[in-house]
Design an enzyme around this catalytic site. Structure first.
Site, short mmCIF file in Angstrom:
data_model
loop_
_atom_site.label_atom_id
_atom_site.label_comp_id
_atom_site.label_asym_id
_atom_site.label_seq_id
_atom_site.Cartn_x
_atom_site.Cartn_y
_atom_site.Cartn_z
N LEU A 22 0.96 -1.08 0.37
CA LEU A 22 0.23 0.08 -0.07
C LEU A 22 0.94 1.34 0.12
CD1 LEU A 22 -2.81 1.69 0.84
CD2 LEU A 22 -2.92 1.12 3.16
N SER A 23 0.49 2.02 -0.95
CA SER A 23 1.15 3.54 -0.30
C SER A 23 2.63 3.37 -0.93
CB SER A 23 0.78 4.06 0.52
OG SER A 23 1.54 6.03 0.60
N ALA A 24 3.57 3.97 -0.30
CA ALA A 24 5.18 3.60 -0.17
C ALA A 24 5.34 2.23 -0.30
CB ALA A 24 5.66 4.44 1.06
N ALA A 27 4.90 1.44 -3.95
CA ALA A 27 5.78 2.18 -5.08
C ALA A 27 6.84 1.09 -4.41
CB ALA A 27 5.78 3.49 -4.62
N VAL A 53 -1.28 -0.83 -4.61
CA VAL A 53 -2.81 -0.57 -3.80
C VAL A 53 -1.95 0.94 -4.06
CG1 VAL A 53 -4.46 -0.51 -2.31
CG2 VAL A 53 -3.26 -2.75 -2.91
#
Length: 404
Positions: free
Chosen positions: A155-157, A160, A179
């Site tokens: 998720l998020s970082a 990435a 995500v």
């Protein structure tokens, strides 16, 4: 001096963006303020070379099979809090797969974000990427993992960083799920990271694909990819999902146009298939959802997760459907729960795209089939309230909800 004034103004804008980013990231509190959550995970203190300085946790269900999922949390979250919120260890109990949770430290990043934007940590054989690869080796040695059944999500970082792992170690993973994340190489520093999150780095599909192809000596086959994003995300703009799809459709040699559109649990799912008809890329854009991972409360077999900050109840479990895309949900185990009855799997309504593939419009995160307007999502009963609550939370977080 106009040049100096311009520079000062630009720095002030970046400062405000960074402050807004920190306020809006999941659980934007210091570790001293972060509440303890119950953990089902086991720490692995010595897992071998650790150039990224990460922590390793694992979850091993009873009688595990040989599949492994790597799960990465978002900023200011922990491995345990993300597991609780997204429901991954509960899924592992039901379907038998192994889990490994890399965890960031404040020594590496004050907000415990994975450093997906730092060249050293996002390069094969170096930094955090190398540490995560070593955790996979450790799990493979200890639990006889099938090398063809290794997956990654975040998720998020963490999303990435999932993109980083898929690009730098594509031969390791059968599939991955990103995500609320960003494409690989959308940033190589803090300033570029902020610009990519708030303004979006736009490139041609081949340019994005070339960045993945240059990240390792691997030349295929490539991991399958699932992309999830909130349509009202103000932390990582949803157009980043379009850029991710450009990157991975090009890597797979596909058009940016999806082959079919379905409705799953009331939300649109767009699917790209390869020459053999296999689903190799999918995307879910959840309308009106802010930054976070979609979760679904309930007692049926498709509902997983606990709502919390940036773990958003919208009536669809991203973790369950990601595990399903990975091919991990065929063999179901019974979990004793006297309050839960048996319910069927979610109904999937397929809608074939008959028109030839064409590139999507520049401002369309995921295009509708050519020749017809995109049908609005039809949430299942109860989702309307979830959507209204999500809008309210997003407005509160942005300071736009007027109080009387």
């Amino acid at each position: 001096m106009p040049g100096l004034q311009t520079t000062i103004a630009a720095l002030e804008r970046q400062r405000k963006q960074w402050e807004a980013f920190l306020r809006m990231m999941p659980g934007a509190v210091s570790s001293r303020e972060r509440p303890d959550v119950p953990s089902r995970l086991t720490a692995v203190p010595d897992f071998g070379p650790n150039p990224g300085g990460l922590r390793m946790y694992k979850y091993v269900p009873k009688k595990p099979n040989k599949s492994l999922v790597v799960v990465m949390h978002g900023c200011t979250q922990t491995a345990a809090s993300y597991d609780l919120g997204a429901g991954w260890s509960t899924l592992a109990d039901r379907y038998g797969f192994l889990l490994v949770f890399p965890e960031q430290t404040e020594a590496n990043n004050p907000k415990t974000c994975f450093n997906w934007f730092r060249e050293h940590d996002a390069t094969r054989g170096q930094g955090e990427a190398a540490s995560i690869r070593q955790m996979i080796r450790k799990m493979a040695e200890d639990h006889a993992v099938d090398p063809k059944q290794i997956f990654v999500t975040g998720l998020s970082a963490g999303g990435a960083m999932t993109a980083v792992m898929l690009a730098t170690y594509p031969e390791v993973f059968a599939a991955g799920a990103i995500v609320a994340g960003l494409p690989y190489k959308s940033a190589t520093g803090m300033r570029q990271a902020l610009e990519s999150m708030f303004r979006v780095k736009v490139r041609e599909p081949k340019e994005w694909g070339d960045l993945v192809r240059a990240a390792s000596p691997h030349r295929g086959p490539w991991p399958r990819v699932s992309v999830w994003h909130g349509g009202a995300d103000t932390v990582v703009k949803p157009k980043n999902a379009e850029e991710l799809l450009k990157q991975w459709t090009d890597v797979h040699g596909l058009s940016t146009r999806p082959d079919r559109t379905e409705t799953v649990d009331g939300y649109p799912r767009h699917v790209w298939t390869d020459a053999k008809g296999r689903d190799v890329i999918e995307s879910y854009i959840i309308p009106l959802m802010a930054h976070g991972a979609p979760v679904a409360g309930g007692d049926d077999d498709t509902s997983y997760g606990v709502p919390g900050e940036y773990l958003i109840e919208v009536g669809i479990s991203s973790s369950y459907h990601i595990a399903r895309f990975f091919g991990l949900t065929q063999t179901r185990r019974t979990i004793v729960n006297p309050f839960a009855g048996e319910r069927p799997a979610p109904r999937v309504e397929a809608q074939r795209v008959e028109s030839p593939r064409v590139a999507p419009a520049a401002d369309a995160a995921v295009p509708p089939p050519r020749g017809r307007a995109a049908d609005p999502p039809r949430p299942r009963p109860g989702v309307q309230k979830f959507v209204e609550d999500t809008i309210k939370r997003a407005l509160d977080a942005a300071g736009l909800n007027k109080r009387r």
